[in-house]
Design a protein around this motif. Structure first.
Motif, PDB file in Angstrom:
ATOM      1  N   GLU A  90       0.888  -1.149   0.000  1.00 61.44           N
ATOM      2  CA  GLU A  90       0.000   0.000   0.000  1.00 61.44           C
ATOM      3  C   GLU A  90       0.930   1.203   0.000  1.00 61.44           C
ATOM      4  OE1 GLU A  90      -3.195  -0.162   2.819  1.00 61.44           O
ATOM      5  OE2 GLU A  90      -4.013  -1.765   1.554  1.00 61.44           O
ATOM      6  N   ILE A  92       1.400   5.031   0.315  1.00 59.14           N
ATOM      7  CA  ILE A  92       0.687   6.196   0.859  1.00 59.14           C
ATOM      8  C   ILE A  92       1.481   7.449   0.541  1.00 59.14           C
ATOM      9  CG2 ILE A  92      -0.026   7.319   3.027  1.00 59.14           C
ATOM     10  CD1 ILE A  92      -0.574   4.428   4.066  1.00 59.14           C
ATOM     11  N   ARG A  94       1.541  11.585   1.407  1.00 55.66           N
ATOM     12  CA  ARG A  94       0.956  12.554   2.340  1.00 55.66           C
ATOM     13  C   ARG A  94       1.444  13.972   2.058  1.00 55.66           C
ATOM     14  NH1 ARG A  94      -0.956   9.678   6.770  1.00 55.66           N
ATOM     15  NH2 ARG A  94      -0.117   7.580   6.985  1.00 55.66           N
ATOM     16  N   ALA A  98      -2.158  13.622   9.029  1.00 54.53           N
ATOM     17  CA  ALA A  98      -3.470  13.146   9.496  1.00 54.53           C
ATOM     18  C   ALA A  98      -3.339  11.656   9.772  1.00 54.53           C
ATOM     19  CB  ALA A  98      -4.555  13.394   8.448  1.00 54.53           C
ATOM     20  N   GLY A  99      -4.307  11.122  10.510  1.00 55.56           N
ATOM     21  CA  GLY A  99      -4.367   9.672  10.707  1.00 55.56           C
ATOM     22  C   GLY A  99      -3.122   9.100  11.347  1.00 55.56           C
ATOM     23  N   SER A 100      -2.619   8.016  10.750  1.00 58.16           N
ATOM     24  CA  SER A 100      -1.565   7.242  11.418  1.00 58.16           C
ATOM     25  C   SER A 100      -0.258   8.013  11.586  1.00 58.16           C
ATOM     26  CB  SER A 100      -1.325   5.913  10.699  1.00 58.16           C
ATOM     27  OG  SER A 100      -0.750   6.123   9.445  1.00 58.16           O
ATOM     28  N   ASP A 129      -1.391  -4.589   7.882  1.00 60.94           N
ATOM     29  CA  ASP A 129      -0.653  -3.780   6.885  1.00 60.94           C
ATOM     30  C   ASP A 129       0.456  -2.929   7.527  1.00 60.94           C
ATOM     31  OD1 ASP A 129      -2.506  -4.792   5.083  1.00 60.94           O
ATOM     32  OD2 ASP A 129      -3.748  -2.994   5.079  1.00 60.94           O
ATOM     33  N   ASP A 175      -4.005  13.277   1.903  1.00 60.20           N
ATOM     34  CA  ASP A 175      -3.192  12.080   1.641  1.00 60.20           C
ATOM     35  C   ASP A 175      -4.001  11.115   0.793  1.00 60.20           C
ATOM     36  OD1 ASP A 175      -4.919  10.633   3.382  1.00 60.20           O
ATOM     37  OD2 ASP A 175      -3.659  11.072   5.109  1.00 60.20           O
ATOM     38  N   PHE A 176      -3.345  10.085   0.300  1.00 57.17           N
ATOM     39  CA  PHE A 176      -4.054   9.039  -0.443  1.00 57.17           C
ATOM     40  C   PHE A 176      -3.220   7.764  -0.443  1.00 57.17           C
ATOM     41  CE2 PHE A 176      -1.510   9.033  -4.360  1.00 57.17           C
ATOM     42  CZ  PHE A 176      -0.928  10.290  -4.351  1.00 57.17           C
ATOM     43  N   LYS A 177      -3.908   6.663  -0.764  1.00 60.47           N
ATOM     44  CA  LYS A 177      -3.251   5.357  -0.846  1.00 60.47           C
ATOM     45  C   LYS A 177      -3.466   4.807  -2.249  1.00 60.47           C
ATOM     46  CE  LYS A 177      -5.301   1.686  -0.258  1.00 60.47           C
ATOM     47  NZ  LYS A 177      -5.841   0.614  -1.132  1.00 60.47           N
ATOM     48  N   ASP A 200     -12.713   6.567  -0.446  1.00 63.32           N
ATOM     49  CA  ASP A 200     -12.351   5.480   0.476  1.00 63.32           C
ATOM     50  C   ASP A 200     -10.842   5.446   0.697  1.00 63.32           C
ATOM     51  OD1 ASP A 200     -14.799   4.404   1.093  1.00 63.32           O
ATOM     52  OD2 ASP A 200     -14.517   2.525   0.015  1.00 63.32           O
ATOM     53  N   SER A 201     -10.079   5.922  -0.276  1.00 61.98           N
ATOM     54  CA  SER A 201      -8.624   5.759  -0.212  1.00 61.98           C
ATOM     55  C   SER A 201      -7.870   7.095  -0.169  1.00 61.98           C
ATOM     56  CB  SER A 201      -8.148   4.929  -1.411  1.00 61.98           C
ATOM     57  OG  SER A 201      -8.533   5.540  -2.619  1.00 61.98           O
ATOM     58  N   CYS A 202      -8.618   8.195  -0.046  1.00 63.80           N
ATOM     59  CA  CYS A 202      -7.979   9.528   0.034  1.00 63.80           C
ATOM     60  C   CYS A 202      -8.507  10.250   1.269  1.00 63.80           C
ATOM     61  CB  CYS A 202      -8.387  10.409  -1.148  1.00 63.80           C
ATOM     62  SG  CYS A 202      -7.984   9.793  -2.772  1.00 63.80           S
ATOM     63  N   ARG A 203      -7.750  11.216   1.758  1.00 63.49           N
ATOM     64  CA  ARG A 203      -8.332  12.194   2.699  1.00 63.49           C
ATOM     65  C   ARG A 203      -8.541  13.481   1.918  1.00 63.49           C
ATOM     66  NH1 ARG A 203      -5.256   9.576   6.933  1.00 63.49           N
ATOM     67  NH2 ARG A 203      -6.778   8.766   8.414  1.00 63.49           N
ATOM     68  N   ARG A 219     -14.953   6.277   9.661  1.00 60.13           N
ATOM     69  CA  ARG A 219     -14.044   5.845  10.740  1.00 60.13           C
ATOM     70  C   ARG A 219     -14.365   6.562  12.049  1.00 60.13           C
ATOM     71  NH1 ARG A 219     -10.045   7.172   6.773  1.00 60.13           N
ATOM     72  NH2 ARG A 219      -9.233   5.347   5.691  1.00 60.13           N
TER      73      ARG A 219
END
Ligand code: UDP
Length: 253
Positions: A90, A92, A94, A98-100, A129, A175-177, A200-203, A219
């Protein structure tokens, strides 16, 4: 309709055998999961919106010469894609914390990063992951050095392009994955963008208000998930309708 062979079922999508060798059909479900499958829901119309948004983004990327697995959208929930061998990473990218990364490094959410940062996670649900380095990736043969170089160059190009695309409709790409696959053409192998690019895969944050227009609404129990996805689609000019409920009227449910 004849029953198709299911190749793979993931959390939000199903892959079926395609009409020709080397093709697959990617079906977008309404299922939403988070925190490694601990939180689940069915969000009516989400699959329809992600199919449309991902189609739009993949077509734009194809148009600038960025190779993707996308061939064409077939209907409200399905697209025809090229069959690729998924690289188990995956990727990512950024721009804003944000997030993790905020949790892991103690950076307040919303902090602009000094430059775009790419991270790799090893795609393994059982392990959640985990974040890995290029050393792990090459030592365990998940990807070659050449593939890593291609992935980094393509991801930065996608980031630049999407940052501009979303800024044009007053959305900040936080960000995005993305995921990549190996496309075999005779004795040649090419790295191409695979999977999907969607809320689903971006902020995605509204530039004026900071409102979240992505999966963090699910989430973090903020509500209005599909309405937010529909807003993204509406701003990009993909749909005219604004509300998630209206999407359902043509979602084939
Ligand atoms: N992401 C994703 N699938 C995953 C993990 C992350 O699409 O399995 C996306 C996520 O939506 C966000 C970006 O990757 O846009 C960075 O996610 P992060 O590492 O902050 O993870 P999270 O906070 O979601 O656990």
């Amino acid at each position: 309709m004849a029953k198709r062979r299911k190749i793979y079922e993931g959390k939000a999508k199903i892959l079926y055998e395609g009409p020709e060798p080397g093709t697959l059909i990617q079906y977008f479900k309404d299922d939403a999961t988070a925190f490694n499958n601990e939180k689940r829901a069915v969000l009516d119309g989400k699959g329809v919106l992600n199919n449309r948004i991902s189609e739009f983004v993949m077509m734009q990327l194809n148009a600038i010469g960025l190779p993707t697995h996308f061939l064409k959208r077939l209907n409200m929930r399905e697209q025809l894609i090229r069959e690729v061998e998924i690289i188990p990473l995956e990727v990512i990218c950024r721009n804003v914390a944000a997030g993790s990364i905020s949790k892991r490094l103690g950076i307040e959410e919303g902090t602009q990063l000094p430059r775009s940062i790419i991270e790799f996670c090893y795609k393994k649900d059982e392990l959640g992951d985990p974040l890995v380095s290029e050393e792990h990736i090459t030592a365990f043969n998940w990807a070659t050095n050449q593939e890593i170089d291609d992935i980094i160059a393509m991801t930065l190009r996608i980031n630049d392009f999407l940052t501009g695309l979303f800024a044009g409709v007053s959305i900040k790409l936080v960000d995005f994955k993305v995921e990549y696959g190996r496309l075999y053409e005779g004795d040649m192998v090419r790295t191409v963008l695979a999977d999907e690019i969607s809320p689903d895969s971006c902020r995605l944050w509204d530039m004026a208000t900071g409102e979240k227009l992505d999966k963090d609404r699910f989430r973090r129990d903020l509500g209005g998930v599909t309405d937010a996805y529909a807003e993204v689609a509406r701003r990009l000019g993909i749909i005219k309708e604004k509300s998630g409920a209206e999407i359902l009227s043509f979602s084939g449910k």
